[in-house]
Structure formats: structure tokens, C-alpha cells
Design an enzyme around this catalytic site. Structure first.
Site, PDB file in Angstrom:
ATOM      1  N   ASP A  65      -8.919  -2.546   4.294  1.00  0.00           N
ATOM      2  CA  ASP A  65      -8.129  -1.688   5.182  1.00  0.00           C
ATOM      3  C   ASP A  65      -8.625  -0.265   4.957  1.00  0.00           C
ATOM      4  OD1 ASP A  65      -6.291  -0.101   6.441  1.00  0.00           O
ATOM      5  OD2 ASP A  65      -4.535  -1.201   5.731  1.00  0.00           O
ATOM      6  N   HIS A 115      -3.431  -3.091   7.544  1.00  0.00           N
ATOM      7  CA  HIS A 115      -2.900  -4.397   7.140  1.00  0.00           C
ATOM      8  C   HIS A 115      -1.368  -4.420   7.189  1.00  0.00           C
ATOM      9  CE1 HIS A 115      -2.199  -2.436   3.239  1.00  0.00           C
ATOM     10  NE2 HIS A 115      -1.435  -3.458   2.924  1.00  0.00           N
ATOM     11  N   GLU A 155       0.071   2.970  -4.487  1.00  0.00           N
ATOM     12  CA  GLU A 155       0.101   2.423  -3.125  1.00  0.00           C
ATOM     13  C   GLU A 155       1.240   1.410  -3.117  1.00  0.00           C
ATOM     14  OE1 GLU A 155       0.473   0.216  -0.610  1.00  0.00           O
ATOM     15  OE2 GLU A 155      -1.503  -0.728  -0.623  1.00  0.00           O
ATOM     16  N   GLU A 178       9.358  -5.389   0.174  1.00  0.00           N
ATOM     17  CA  GLU A 178       8.845  -5.669  -1.178  1.00  0.00           C
ATOM     18  C   GLU A 178       9.469  -4.782  -2.256  1.00  0.00           C
ATOM     19  OE1 GLU A 178       4.486  -7.713  -0.667  1.00  0.00           O
ATOM     20  OE2 GLU A 178       4.547  -5.551  -0.996  1.00  0.00           O
TER      21      GLU A 178
END
Length: 595
Positions: free
Chosen positions: A231, A528, A324, A333
């Protein structure tokens, strides 16, 4: 992160036997209740021993090789002993003789920090060796006086190094011990530790632990990291910000949370950071260590395996935190709370967060072709009604790259930049599948955001730029901002501030030398993360109406407002999931879940 270790039968070591033992987990005879210990393979032959000390005694008796004597003579710390073990193993592997005439210069190479023998139990056993005697107590004669002086000097240097690495290897030892528990069947201990962690939580605690376990395991493989590295929007943004602002990283201590393959840590090291601490709870950390070693950055980057909330770092504070952490729709998440914990625990006052800000956007979508291909499609599949397959289609958020044009619409002129495409959504000539202006509804300033801020309700408002047959749903995406200045500084206030409605393209173009930003929206290059699609259930209309009247009831005209609230929350049954609720135009509302 085991799935329940089981005892395995114990056989003499061999490749086939080792494979068979793993495949036969859980099928042992009931009488085999003895606690098993790791096999310690001799440094100089194929003999196997129950512990390191008996193996070293064998080497001294049978091969006249005194490992402990060499360790004492060279005053080796843990790192030095690891190098000595791998130096010996490498020479034996190459068929070269091994004698006690080994000097520090023979083993002082980074290559000997990498195990020659996978899962070498000797390395773990180094923790149990007797303590070194002080160099001055060895009773050397005059001929060795110079050596003693050198050793005393080196001892002082090692004291400082030992203080620095002690915390790291405490965490390392725990991690390795847990791995060996799983591999060699120390079930009782593993279950006791797991029970202690779950104490007071009951079934809910077990469920949350299982969810986190699945999350970490999902990042242990190669495919997901290959996707993220490829990505280029994502990876280039971090690289460009770090390399364009090397003056911010030079000589600094950097913490990389969720380091994965180690790419961001290596960017920071190449940018001149004095020390980088790479933390990851996934097994991918072992690959990161290898990547760092092969790129000659082991002297700068220290890898720590574990959750940032639980590990002990070799420093008390850091100058920069890079991570990240973003998930689908930004907060899926639930990794951001770990970054906020590290910010409060480790970041120096005036320290830098990379990235620094994020905002979340919502836009209306109208695309009859998409609905036909993905919803009404199930009503006639080769002449069969498969409406059962539609179950849940309006309850789950979809992650996809939303097409802003269809086969029946096209732009009248090429749009070169994300800003131009973004502006077209509110233009009277808009013929895209996003029929109204996007609305930013949440800004996260990572310097001030708290965990409680991640569950919220925020207003949004837009107006349609064109007529539509029906409001088919909403699209969610986010923009990320990398500000080179921390807040509460004149430079930030005057030059690098981020507002709720800031768009990535315009904000970055205002100072391309220092600023970096990117969007995950449909008007930018694919990432992504893609976008989150929230399909709306068809609006209910009276059955008595004709087909034309029903269509007219669902249609909306240009200029019509669509406004309301967006709510982000955590689903009760999925701690790392994301529930999104949208209410609009007073009496309409729907909830979607991203799992």
C-alpha cells in the site's frame, strides 16, 4: 498466544520425531504425567541433556572444553554468552575444531547474535548459569596483569550496558518461557498463568482474551504485511514524513508501537534516530528482528515482544512515538488505545506523535447498479429466488473500494487531483455515485484524545447536488495528517494546525516540504483500508401505492438536506469490532457492525 498447550510424548531428537511429536498433541497415555523439560543439545556432539549445566559438565569432561572457564576469563555478559554459543555451534557445523583458545575478538560479531540452532535451549539456559566472579578475584599472575586491567575496564562498561538491557531481557525471558511451555507441554504452569490473568472475569474474560489472541495471531503471517507494505499511499506517507524531517529524528529516541516487519523502525533509524524501540505482541517480531539484523541496524533498533501495556521498556521516556494503528473506518481493531497508553506513559513533554491527527468523513451514496448487482441479484439467480442469501446484508458494514462512476455515468473532463474530485461531489454537474458533499464529523488530535473519546456521537450534514432515485447508503472513510510540530507551540498554531474539515490533499499541499497527509476516500488513490459502506434498508412505503408512486416516494431532489448523527461504539460481543449507527432527517436510523 497459544491455543491450549498439550503434553507431547518425549523421544530422542530427530527431524521426523520432532514433527511427529507436534502432530500427536493431546493423545498421550494417561500414566505419562511427568513434567517434561526442554532438550539441551550438546555444543560439541549429538548428546542430549536435561539442563545446560549437565551439558557443560559433559563438554568439560569428554572434550576438555570449559565453557564456564572461557566465560569467566572473558567476563561475558548475556550478549557475550549468546555470541559464544553461536560461535561454537557455527564452527561445529562447519567441521572446524573448537578449543579453549577463544578471544573476545573471535566472537565480537553481530552475526553470532542470530541463533545457529533454531529454538536453542542452551540460550534460554544461560539465565541459570552461576554469577561471574569479579575479574580482580581471579588470582592472576603478573603476565596476565594487562589482561586484568582490560577486563576491569570492560567490566565498568558492561555494568552500564547491563542496566540498559535488563528490563528488555526480563520481558524476553518471559516470552521465551511461555513459548517453551507451549512447545514442551508445561500445561500446569500455562493454565495457572492463564487462570491468574482471567481471575474475576469468568467467561467474558475468556472471550476477550480469545479475541485479542486471534487479533495478534492474524498479524503473525506474511500476507497481511505484504498487503500493507505494498500500500504505497500508507508506506510512502510514513517514509516521506520521516525522511523529509530528518532533523526531527536525528539523535532522538523513538518508540514504534505495532512494528510489524520493522519498516517504520528502519525508516527512523536511517533518518538518524539514536535509538529505536520496536514493540509488537505478534510473533512477527521475530521476522522484524531478522530484517533489522540483515540491514545492519541492530545497534540502533531494539525489538521487544509483548503488549505495550505489559512490557518493560529499556528507557523511561521517548522523544517520538510512531505507529500505524489505523483500522477500517479508522477505529476498527481498537489499536489506538495502546498508542494513547504509550503517549501518557512514555512520551516526553513536547514530544512528537507520528501521525498526529485524523478526521472521519461520511458521504451519501446512490448507485442503482451496485444495488442491482449486490442486493436484488439474489431475487433471481438463474431463475431461482435466493433471498435467503440477503440475510444480514443491511446489518454488516462492507469494506470495499467504492466506484465513484458507473457504466452509465462519466465525468465530462479528467479530474487530476483528489481535491478536484472531492469538489465535484458538491457541484451542480455532479453525476457520480456520491451525490452530495462529504461531511467531516470527527477530528482526533492524538495529543489530547482519550480512550473515552473513541466511543462518541457526532453530527453531520450534507445537501444533495443532484436528483437521486433513492438514498442507497453512506460511505465512511478517514484522512491522516502528519504534523511536524507538537501542539501548544507557535509553529503548530501558525503553520501546521489541523481542523475538523481539513482535507488531506489541500493541507499537505500548503507545505509539501514538511507536511504529509493522505486520504482513504474514494477520491484518492486506493489504499488497503478502502472505505466502509453502510447499505440502507429500502424506505418503507405503503403497499397500496403503484410502482411509480413508490419510486417517487423514495426519490430525493437536488438541494435536499441529509443531516443527523453518526455514532461509533464497541459491540458487546466483539471487543475489537466497531458498531456504527447513523440517524438522519429526524425519523430515520440504522445500525451496522464491522467484525
Amino acid at each position: 498466544m497459544n491455543s491450549g498447550p498439550s503434553r507431547v510424548d518425549h523421544y530422542p531428537p530427530s527431524e521426523s520425531d520432532d514433527s511427529d511429536s507436534r502432530d500427536s498433541e493431546g493423545w498421550n497415555d494417561a500414566e505419562d504425567d511427568e513434567e517434561e523439560t526442554p532438550e539441551v543439545i550438546s555444543l560439541l556432539d549429538d548428546r542430549v541433556f536435561p539442563d545446560v549445566m549437565s551439558m557443560l559438565a559433559h563438554c568439560k569432561e569428554k572434550h576438555s572444553f570449559d565453557f564456564l572457564g572461557i566465560r569467566q576469563k572473558l567476563q561475558l555478559d548475556f550478549h557475550g554468552c549468546v555470541k559464544l554459543v553461536n560461535f561454537i555451534r557455527q564452527r561445529v557445523h562447519e567441521g572446524l575444531p573448537v578449543t579453549e583458545d577463544i578471544s573476545w575478538s573471535d566472537i565480537d560479531h553481530e552475526q553470532y547474535l542470530k541463533p545457529v540452532l533454531d529454538d536453542d535451549a542452551v540460550i534460554l539456559g544461560l539465565f541459570d548459569l552461576p554469577e561471574l566472579k569479579p575479574a580482580e578475584a581471579q588470582g592472576v599472575d603478573g603476565d596476565n596483569a594487562g589482561l586484568v586491567d582490560d577486563l576491569l575496564k570492560r567490566k565498568d562498561e558492561l555494568q552500564e550496558e547491563l542496566i540498559r538491557v535488563k528490563a528488555q531481557f526480563d520481558s524476553y525471558r518471559v516470552a521465551v518461557s511461555q513459548t517453551l511451555d507451549e512447545r514442551w507441554g508445561d500445561v500446569d504452569q500455562a493454565e495457572a498463568e492463564a487462570a491468574a490473568k482471567r481471575k474475576g472475569k469468568g467467561k467474558d474474560g475468556e472471550k476477550k482474551e480469545d479475541e485479542s489472541k486471534y487479533y495478534w495471531e492474524s498479524y503473525a503471517g506474511t500476507d497481511i504485511h505484504e498487503t500493507m507494505l505494498k500500500d504505497t499511499v500508507r508506506t510512502d506517507a510514513y517514509r516521506d514524513f520521516i525522511y523529509n524531517n530528518k532533523h526531527l529524528f536525528a539523535g532522538k529516541t523513538v518508540l514504534d508501537i505495532g512494528c510489524g516487519t520493522g519498516i517504520l523502525s528502519m525508516f527512523c533509524a536511517r533518518a538518524g534516530a539514536a535509538k529505536v524501540i520496536a514493540v509488537d505482541a505478534s510473533a512477527i517480531i521475530t521476522k522484524a528482528q531478522e530484517n533489522i539484523f540483515h540491514n545492519g541496524l541492530s545497534s540502533v533498533i531494539t525489538c521487544v515482544h509483548g503488549k505495550i501495556e505489559e512490557v518493560a521498556l529499556p528507557v523511561d521516556e521517548v522523544d517520538i512515538i510512531v505507529s500505524e494503528w489505523m483500522g477500517y473506518c479508522l477505529l476498527f481493531e481498537a489499536m489506538l488505545p495502546s498508542v494513547l497508553f504509550a503517549r501518557d506513559r512514555y512520551l516526553k513533554p513536547g514530544g512528537l506523535l507520528v501521525p498526529s491527527h485524523a478526521n472521519i468523513w461520511v458521504a451519501p451514496v446512490a448507485d442503482p447498479e451496485f444495488v442491482a448487482d449486490n442486493v436484488t441479484f439474489w431475487r433471481d439467480v438463474y431463475g431461482f429466488d435466493m433471498r435467503a442469501m440477503q440475510a444480514g446484508i443491511y446489518d454488516e458494514a462492507r469494506v470495499l473500494s467504492w466506484p465513484i462512476t458507473t457504466t452509465t455515468t462519466s465525468t465530462t473532463s479528467p479530474l487530476q487531483s483528489p481535491t478536484e474530485i472531492f469538489s465535484s461531489f458538491s457541484s451542480p454537474s455532479n453525476n457520480t455515485t456520491i451525490p452530495g458533499a462529504p461531511s467531516a464529523f470527527k477530528l482526533l488530535d492524538l495529543y489530547t484524545t482519550q480512550v473515552s473519546d473513541l466511543s462518541f456521537t457526532a453530527p453531520f450534514a450534507t445537501a444533495l447536488a443532484r436528483d437521486i432515485d433513492a438514498l442507497d447508503g453512506f460511505l465512511i472513510w478517514f484522512d491522516m495528517f502528519f504534523s511536524p510540530s507538537p501542539p501548544n507551540t507557535p509553529e503548530f498554531t501558525q503553520k501546521h494546525g489541523v481542523e475538523l474539515t481539513s482535507t488531506a490533499d489541500e493541507w499537505a499541499r500548503a507545505d509539501p516540504q514538511n507536511r504529509v497527509a493522505f486520504t482513504t476516500g474514494p477520491h484518492g488513490k486506493d489504499t488497503h483500508w478502502k472505505q466502509g459502506l453502510l447499505l440502507c434498508k429500502p424506505e418503507s412505503v405503503p403497499d397500496a401505492l403503484s410502482a411509480e408512486e413508490k419510486a417517487a416516494a423514495r426519490a430525493m431532489k437536488a438541494g435536499a438536506e441529509v443531516k443527523g448523527d453518526v455514532t461509533f461504539s464497541i459491540p458487546e460481543d466483539h471487543a475489537r469490532g466497531l458498531a456504527i449507527k447513523v440517524t438522519w432527517n429526524g425519523n430515520k436510523g440504522q445500525k451496522w457492525v464491522l467484525r
